[in-house]
Write a protein that holds these residues in place. Sequence first.
Motif, PDB file in Angstrom:
ATOM      1  N   LEU A  65       0.826  -1.275   0.045  1.00 21.92           N
ATOM      2  CA  LEU A  65      -0.087   0.173  -0.144  1.00 21.92           C
ATOM      3  C   LEU A  65       0.857   1.213   0.092  1.00 21.92           C
ATOM      4  CD1 LEU A  65      -2.684  -1.016   2.780  1.00 21.92           C
ATOM      5  CD2 LEU A  65      -2.893  -1.317   0.077  1.00 21.92           C
ATOM      6  N   THR A  66       2.127   1.331   0.486  1.00 23.59           N
ATOM      7  CA  THR A  66       2.865   2.450   0.406  1.00 23.59           C
ATOM      8  C   THR A  66       3.887   2.666  -0.219  1.00 23.59           C
ATOM      9  OG1 THR A  66       4.103   1.360   2.228  1.00 23.59           O
ATOM     10  CG2 THR A  66       2.188   2.642   3.008  1.00 23.59           C
ATOM     11  N   LEU A  67       4.675   1.626  -0.721  1.00 22.36           N
ATOM     12  CA  LEU A  67       5.859   1.739  -1.772  1.00 22.36           C
ATOM     13  C   LEU A  67       5.441   1.879  -2.941  1.00 22.36           C
ATOM     14  CD1 LEU A  67       8.335  -0.934  -0.252  1.00 22.36           C
ATOM     15  CD2 LEU A  67       8.445   1.551   0.006  1.00 22.36           C
ATOM     16  N   THR A  68       6.102   2.578  -3.711  1.00 18.98           N
ATOM     17  CA  THR A  68       5.708   2.974  -5.246  1.00 18.98           C
ATOM     18  C   THR A  68       7.059   2.703  -5.741  1.00 18.98           C
ATOM     19  OG1 THR A  68       6.639   5.410  -4.865  1.00 18.98           O
ATOM     20  CG2 THR A  68       4.329   4.653  -4.566  1.00 18.98           C
ATOM     21  N   ASP A  69       7.010   2.620  -7.271  1.00 18.08           N
ATOM     22  CA  ASP A  69       8.142   2.424  -8.051  1.00 18.08           C
ATOM     23  C   ASP A  69       9.121   3.888  -7.781  1.00 18.08           C
ATOM     24  OD1 ASP A  69       7.540   0.022  -9.284  1.00 18.08           O
ATOM     25  OD2 ASP A  69       6.493   1.003 -11.054  1.00 18.08           O
ATOM     26  N   GLU A  70       8.638   4.722  -7.788  1.00 20.15           N
ATOM     27  CA  GLU A  70       9.520   6.069  -7.579  1.00 20.15           C
ATOM     28  C   GLU A  70      10.077   5.920  -6.353  1.00 20.15           C
ATOM     29  OE1 GLU A  70       6.042   6.149  -8.277  1.00 20.15           O
ATOM     30  OE2 GLU A  70       6.219   6.746 -10.469  1.00 20.15           O
ATOM     31  N   VAL A  77      11.776   3.716  -4.668  1.00 24.75           N
ATOM     32  CA  VAL A  77      12.848   2.734  -4.517  1.00 24.75           C
ATOM     33  C   VAL A  77      13.702   2.836  -5.599  1.00 24.75           C
ATOM     34  CG1 VAL A  77      11.680   0.854  -3.063  1.00 24.75           C
ATOM     35  CG2 VAL A  77      11.665   0.667  -5.734  1.00 24.75           C
ATOM     36  N   LEU A  78      13.621   3.817  -6.699  1.00 25.85           N
ATOM     37  CA  LEU A  78      14.391   3.921  -7.729  1.00 25.85           C
ATOM     38  C   LEU A  78      15.751   4.354  -7.473  1.00 25.85           C
ATOM     39  CD1 LEU A  78      12.125   5.572 -10.599  1.00 25.85           C
ATOM     40  CD2 LEU A  78      13.020   3.245 -10.721  1.00 25.85           C
ATOM     41  N   GLY A  79      16.790   3.701  -7.756  1.00 21.03           N
ATOM     42  CA  GLY A  79      18.194   4.026  -7.500  1.00 21.03           C
ATOM     43  C   GLY A  79      18.696   3.610  -6.185  1.00 21.03           C
ATOM     44  N   VAL A  80      17.810   2.838  -5.467  1.00 19.60           N
ATOM     45  CA  VAL A  80      18.339   2.184  -4.159  1.00 19.60           C
ATOM     46  C   VAL A  80      17.976   0.473  -4.081  1.00 19.60           C
ATOM     47  CG1 VAL A  80      17.886   2.293  -1.629  1.00 19.60           C
ATOM     48  CG2 VAL A  80      17.382   4.401  -3.120  1.00 19.60           C
ATOM     49  N   GLY A  81      18.766   0.086  -4.970  1.00 11.07           N
ATOM     50  CA  GLY A  81      18.660  -1.450  -5.016  1.00 11.07           C
ATOM     51  C   GLY A  81      17.411  -1.792  -5.781  1.00 11.07           C
ATOM     52  N   ALA A  82      16.689  -0.927  -6.649  1.00 10.38           N
ATOM     53  CA  ALA A  82      15.505  -1.345  -6.995  1.00 10.38           C
ATOM     54  C   ALA A  82      15.214  -2.643  -7.562  1.00 10.38           C
ATOM     55  CB  ALA A  82      15.218  -0.096  -8.097  1.00 10.38           C
ATOM     56  N   GLY A  83      16.475  -3.121  -8.175  1.00 11.84           N
ATOM     57  CA  GLY A  83      16.381  -4.681  -8.868  1.00 11.84           C
ATOM     58  C   GLY A  83      15.995  -5.479  -7.633  1.00 11.84           C
ATOM     59  N   ARG A  84      16.926  -5.556  -6.864  1.00  9.55           N
ATOM     60  CA  ARG A  84      16.720  -6.562  -5.527  1.00  9.55           C
ATOM     61  C   ARG A  84      15.414  -6.428  -4.952  1.00  9.55           C
ATOM     62  NH1 ARG A  84      21.908  -4.836  -4.931  1.00  9.55           N
ATOM     63  NH2 ARG A  84      21.342  -3.697  -3.127  1.00  9.55           N
ATOM     64  N   HIS A 127       1.660   2.742  -8.240  1.00 13.29           N
ATOM     65  CA  HIS A 127       1.947   4.033  -8.106  1.00 13.29           C
ATOM     66  C   HIS A 127       0.871   4.440  -7.065  1.00 13.29           C
ATOM     67  CE1 HIS A 127       3.701   4.418 -12.046  1.00 13.29           C
ATOM     68  NE2 HIS A 127       3.015   3.438 -12.492  1.00 13.29           N
ATOM     69  N   GLU A 128       1.198   5.825  -6.490  1.00 14.70           N
ATOM     70  CA  GLU A 128       0.595   6.120  -5.200  1.00 14.70           C
ATOM     71  C   GLU A 128      -1.210   6.047  -5.350  1.00 14.70           C
ATOM     72  OE1 GLU A 128       1.986  10.200  -3.882  1.00 14.70           O
ATOM     73  OE2 GLU A 128       4.045   9.629  -4.393  1.00 14.70           O
ATOM     74  N   ARG A 129      -1.555   6.300  -6.470  1.00 13.79           N
ATOM     75  CA  ARG A 129      -2.966   6.574  -6.480  1.00 13.79           C
ATOM     76  C   ARG A 129      -3.531   5.040  -6.185  1.00 13.79           C
ATOM     77  NH1 ARG A 129      -4.928   4.337 -11.420  1.00 13.79           N
ATOM     78  NH2 ARG A 129      -3.426   3.979 -12.889  1.00 13.79           N
TER      79      ARG A 129
END
Length: 88
Positions: free
Chosen positions: A49-54, A56-63, A74-76
């Motif tokens: 409910l809280t995490l979005t793609d945006e 986690v981008l750049g912070v080990g997003a793949g893992r 997305h937030e919506r």
Amino acid sequence: MVARDIALAETTGGRLHVAHASTAGTLDLVRQAKARGLDVTCEATPHHLTLTDEAVLGVGAGRLRAALHRRLRHERQGRAAPALPHGR
């Protein structure tokens, strides 16, 4: 997938619990099924409910994406959850 599962529950008279509901569309389907009197429930964990793609981008997003089963939205989408009654 959820629409299919709801249709199967309706056809068979069975119960359905949707684990890890993470989209507004899924919540709408569950609401509609409940309004028709079907025994359908759902749940989500906080990260659904809280995490979005945006976020986690750049912070080990793949893992992180792999660990979260690629269910980031997305937030919506996260804002749709509070409208679902608790305990029903």
